[in-house]
Structure formats: structure tokens, C-alpha cells
Scaffold this active site. Structure first.
Site: not given
Ligand code: ACO
Length: 363
Positions: A145, A290, A320
């Protein structure tokens, strides 16, 4: 146009904002060094639009979950056989046309991608061939990224020192072939999209314009927090059907940790380059972050005190696109009139590695 010949340039006035980068500036060098300007930009995204509702048919997810967590509404997926170099070729042709240039005038090609057409050689040589160019260096950058900003730092050094005069900087990604369309892969499959964008960079005669500062960073202690464990040359063979079945070739992410680091490193990277350039956050006319995640961008804006209309966000439409996300956002922002000549434009990125960086440009 051939290789850059050193020629006498303007001497910067004493006290002007001077890039205090890794290159030592002597009074003699001041006379020959030029800042790097963006000559033109171009982008291309695949025709196929994939909505969140379509993803609901492949995995246990929902439009509401994806929008609420990431801000993404749809993304593009490349067609079968359409690689990063194919998309970059079209984006490059558009940028060349905008600049009134031919591909033969490019001196150097830098491609940032984490999804190369092939394991080796790099995507750069495939793009070079498709552009009908020979005998210019093709450098592939693997910084995910932050790839576009790593590429900008390298291109800026090349241009400042007069090594190359016309550098094509590319960000291009095909994520759709690496994600897994099942509930197992849903945490990352819903986030990433395909696309390409480029910038043609060259020296500016105007001492007040161009790249004022660019800085990049990395911390390999976090390498496995966002990665694809396979293919991996540490294994023999480097890929097996068992690895694929175990999901090792798809992206693996510790989402919360990525979020936590992104919302601190991205503002810090922008503040760092502003300080180097002698400017403040308040002076910024536009920030191109980004496009990781809407919530990350909002947290960065809030942390820095940047109003919504000064933070360009288009993740809703593309997801992304990793190394392509900054140049795609930059191109669209320019097209929409969000950046005008003379504006102070900030860039900030964070991603796998972890890597992060910032840049500030007087447009
Ligand atoms: N659809 C539905 N449910 C989902 C999905 C999905 N696509 N993906 C995960 N879940 C579920 C999980 O399994 C979990 O279920 P559980 O509670 O039964 O175990 C629940 O949703 C919550 O999961 P978390 O990982 O705790 O969700 P969180 O609120 O942290 O959100 C996310 C996840 C969106 C990835 C968040 O952590 C985030 O924004 N992280 C930043 C990562 C990012 O943006 N990465 C991009 C690439 S890196 C970069 O470009 C910098």
C-alpha cells in the site's frame, strides 16, 4: 527525448522552502538540481463492477457489514487474462496523451505492485514491452500500500540528480485472482479491488513547485500481520495444492492491529514531511490518503484536524487497490478540480510490511 543532460537551472533564493532530503545539497548542486513535478496522470479500472450484494452470493457477508466497516460499496475485478501490466498500459497511454508525449520519450519505468503478472520477471518489463519501448530501466517495487510513495521517493531522487528526465511511476493491482470467495476469506475478500494508475514525473524549472518532501518507513517486526504466506521460496516446492487448499495463498490480516497502526502512522508520516518542507497541516489544500478503509481515512482526518472536503476519498467505488489507490485517487481528484496549480497537496500511506510514508507536493 533522450537521457537528461545536466544544465544550469535556477538558484533557489535563500530562505525558500528547500527539500532537506537524503541528497546533500551543495551550492553547486543547487544550480543543477530541479524539483520533481507531476507532468500528467492517467488511470484505468476494469469494466466489471462487483457490488457488495454480489459478494453476498459467494460468502456469509452483507452489504451493511462491508459499508459500515470499510465504506466500500463496489469494486472492480479484472477480466480473465487481464493483468496489472495490461491495465497499466491503458493508464499510461492516457497519461502520455494528456502530457502530449510518446512512450519513446520515457527514460525510466517504476512499477509498484504486490500482485505481479508473474512470479518473475517483474511487471515492469511486461509493461515496457506492451508500450513498445526498449532499453529503458524497469524497476519493480514491492512495498504494497506504500508502494506508490516508495516509487515516488526513488523517482524523485533520480530526477533531482538528473539521472532521468521522464519517469513513469505506476501503481497497478489485480487482487481478484488472489482473494478467496468463501466465508473463510471474507475478512479480506470484501476489501480489495483491481485497478491501475500512473504519473509521469519530470524536473520543473520552477523552484517553488514540485515534490517538496517525501519520506518512507518500514517495520518488519509486523511482516506477518498482513501477508500472503505462499507462494514462498522458503518452502520446497514454493507452492503446493495443499498450501492452496489451506488458504495460504490468500491475504491474511490481523485487521485490528492494522487499523491501530494505520491511524497513528499515517498522520505522523504526513506531519513529518510537512515539517521537512516547512509547512503546516492548516496550509494543506488537499490530502490524498491511501484508500485503505473509510474509517481509517476518517480517523486520520480527525486526528490531523483536516476537514472532510480536504481529504479525497473514493474507496466507495474501488475498494482498496493497494499500490494503485493513491494514483487513482490523485487522478480522480485532479479531474474533479480538487487540485489546482499552486495547491499544497499531501499524501500519506500505510500498509503491509508494515510500511508507511508521506509526501508533500506544491502543485
Ligand atoms: N462480512 C461479515 N462478517 C465478517 C466479515 C465480512 N466480510 N469479515 C469478518 N467478519 C466477522 C468476523 O468473523 C467476526 O465475527 P465473530 O465476531 O463472530 O468472530 C466479526 O465480523 C468481527 O470481526 P473483526 O475482525 O473483529 O471486525 P472489525 O470490527 O475489527 O472489522 C476490519 C474488521 C474491517 C478488517 C477492521 O479490523 C479494519 O478496518 N481493519 C483495518 C484493515 C484494513 O483496512 N485493511 C486494508 C488493507 S491494509 C491497508 O491498506 C492499510
Amino acid at each position: 527525448m533522450g537521457r537528461f543532460r545536466r544544465e544550469a537551472g535556477p538558484v533557489r533564493p535563500v530562505g525558500a522552502a528547500t527539500y532537506i532530503g537524503p541528497i546533500l545539497r551543495t551550492p553547486e548542486a543547487e544550480q543543477t538540481m530541479h524539483r520533481t513535478e507531476f507532468i500528467s496522470t492517467g488511470m484505468y479500472v476494469p469494466e466489471r463492477v462487483v457490488t457488495n450484494h454480489e459478494l453476498e452470493g459467494y460468502m456469509d457477508t452483507s452489504d451493511e457489514w462491508i459499508r459500515q466497516r470499510s465504506g466500500i460499496e463496489e469494486r472492480r475485478w479484472a477480466a480473465e487474462g487481464e493483468g496489472g501490466s495490461d491495465m497499466a498500459k491503458i493508464a499510461t497511454e492516457r497519461a502520455l496523451e494528456a502530457a502530449g508525449m510518446e512512450a519513446s520519450e520515457l527514460d525510466c519505468l517504476i512499477v509498484a505492485t504486490l500482485s505481479p503478472d508473474h512470479f518473475f520477471p517483474g511487471t515492469g518489463v511486461f509493461l515496457q514491452r506492451k508500450l513498445g519501448v526498449t532499453d529503458i530501466p524497469c524497476l519493480d517495487i514491492r512495498n504494497q500500500c506504500t508502494g506508490f510513495l516508495y516509487g515516488l521517493e526513488v523517482a524523485d531522487a533520480f530526477i533531482q540528480t538528473g539521472k532521468y528526465r521522464r519517469v513513469l511511476l505506476v501503481g497497478t493491482e489485480v487482487h481478484s485472482s488472489g482473494i478467496v470467495l468463501s466465508t473463510d476469506g471474507r475478512d479480506t475478500a470484501v476489501l480489495f479491488g483491481d485497478g491501475a494508475a500512473v504519473a509521469i514525473l519530470g524536473p520543473t524549472e520552477d523552484p517553488d513547485r514540485g515534490v517538496l518532501a517525501v519520506r518512507t518507513h518500514a517495520d518488519g517486526r509486523h511482516a506477518e500481520k498482513l501477508w500472503a504466506p505462499a507462494p514462498a521460496c522458503v518452502n520446497k516446492p514454493f507452492v503446493t495444492s495443499e498450501m492452496i487448499d489451506a488458504g495460504l495463498t490468500r491475504p491474511h490480516m490481523e485487521g485490528r492491529d492494522v487499523f491501530k497502526h494505520a491511524v497513528t502512522k499515517m498522520p505522523a508520516a504526513l506531519i513529518e514531511v510537512l515539517e521537512v518542507a516547512g509547512h503546516t497541516v492548516q496550509e494543506l489544500d488537499m490530502v490524498i490518503p491511501h484508500q485503505a478503509n473509510m474509517r481509517i481515512a476518517q480517523a486520520v482526518a480527525k486526528g490531523l484536524g483536516i476537514p472532510d472536503d480536504k481529504m479525497y476519498i473514493n474507496i466507495q467505488r474501488y475498494g482498496n487497490t493497494t499500490a494503485a489507490s493513491i494514483p487513482i485517487a490523485l487522478h480522480e481528484c485532479i479531474e474533479e478540480g480538487g487540485i489546482r496549480r499552486g495547491d499544497l497537496v499531501g499524501f500519506t500511506a500505510f500498509g503491509s510490511g508494515f510500511t508507511w510514508g508521506g509526501a508533500v507536493v506544491r502543485w
